[in-house]
Design a protein around this motif. Structure first.
Motif: not given
Lengths: 223, 223
Positions: A101, A106, A211-212
């Motif tokens: 990520t 993204e 992102r997580e």
DNA sequence: TTGTACATCTCGGGT
DNA sequence: ACCCGAGGTGTACAA
């Protein structure tokens, strides 16, 4: 996977040509044909062959020669094994893919989901849009209806990024009238800033999102 | 050099962020801090840390964790070792450097030594010349005294190369009058050809030379 | 296969 | 430290 610790000489001929005198190296041969020769420093292999290459082992006179051949482009890598210290075979079972990520892709998703990050009234229309002279990251319109080209960079944007954006803007100008170009990145190099201003292009500071967990690489399998 | 065959999970956070689920991999740690994690396919490591990073081994609860930290930019790589199959240490003695030929630098040399390869009457003046908005490969004059910018590519030139050349030409145009731009490469992509023509730039087919032995990396020592 | 652009690009050279 | 561009770039993705 085959791993060899050896003293060796290396000869390469293909897209370029190289010679490497005798020394101790780590050699890795992967089942997909990837062939790596690592010295004791740097991240990069000193010599290599990409996946899809074919390896053979031959005895040439008194010494063993590992040979890896790639077709298209034709490239040959030869390793003269002068002294082999260790050979190990590793049947590596691995079904996982990297989930990453913070990529440019993204950033694009984020902007599509929240166009206000660029400016109020911005409307993204296309992504990865092939115009005549390249592929635009994001193509949209501003509040006033002007065509807007976004060039995204996940890290500090340099001269190259500005040239890229300029190429897109100029290609679209021919067809449409006024076209705005916005470089979207966390920051700019000094030279990029100078060129951007000279060319009448714009800059919008945006950080790539992290992102997580799970990027696009591997989805958390719920099955 | 430390080489480990292990089943592991990998966590990375830094310029980007990634997760890699459990699987068998080859891990290499070099004395300069370079840290490589290889899956059983592809030339590229799935995760890594560049030279200059610092590695530690800690026991976290019940499992071993290899941790490599880089300062500036701050990046952390953690490898959870779930099952270690093999650990080997290799004191690799290596005093050799790669001698590579067929580079762009050698193309430039060749052109300086034989400017007629570009066109009759071409006179190279500067190499790696920093103009305001970038660094020109070769700057010279043609028979008629026009300023000429050469952009060299050792392989097929693409859109990026044309944009680069155009940036240099336009930067010089401001100051000097007419400036010619010539892309010097073994070939062009279709898009590069189209853009080059649209922009009034030129192309000269030149192959990068391959020397007989020893590039600039290591000279054959005669001492 | 070719074209196009990203990349945790890496790496070296210059300022 | 930053800037700039090469690279045997490798890699994925689309036409």
């Amino acid at each position: 996977m085959l791993t060899i610790f050896a003293r060796c000489k290396v000869h390469y001929d293909g897209r370029a040509k190289s010679e490497l005198g005798p020394g101790d190296r780590v050699i890795i041969i992967k089942p997909d044909g990837a062939f790596l020769i690592h010295q004791n420093r740097k991240r990069e292999p000193v010599n290599w062959q990409p996946p899809g290459s074919f390896v053979t082992l031959e005895e040439r006179g008194d010494i063993l020669v590992l040979r890896s051949v790639r077709r298209k482009p034709k490239e040959v890598l030869e390793v003269e094994l002068e002294d082999v210290y260790l050979v190990s075979v590793f049947k590596a079972e691995d079904y996982e893919e990297l989930a990453l990520t913070g990529s440019e892709a993204e950033m694009a998703e984020m902007i599509f989901n929240n166009p206000g990050l660029i400016e109020p009234g911005f409307r993204p229309l296309f992504r990865e849009k092939d115009i005549g002279h390249g592929i635009v990251d994001i193509l949209g319109r501003d509040e006033s209806g002007n065509l807007v080209v976004l060039e995204l960079k996940r890290r500090k944007a340099d001269l190259h990024a500005v040239s890229q954006l300029k190429r897109y803007v100029e290609a679209l100008k021919k067809e449409y009238g006024r076209v705005r170009g916005i470089l979207v990145a966390p920051s700019l190099t000094s030279g990029a800033k100078k060129l951007l201003e000279k060319e009448g292009l714009e800059f919008k500071k945006v950080e790539p999102p992290k992102r997580e967990s799970s990027g696009r690489g591997r989805q958390t399998t719920l099955l």
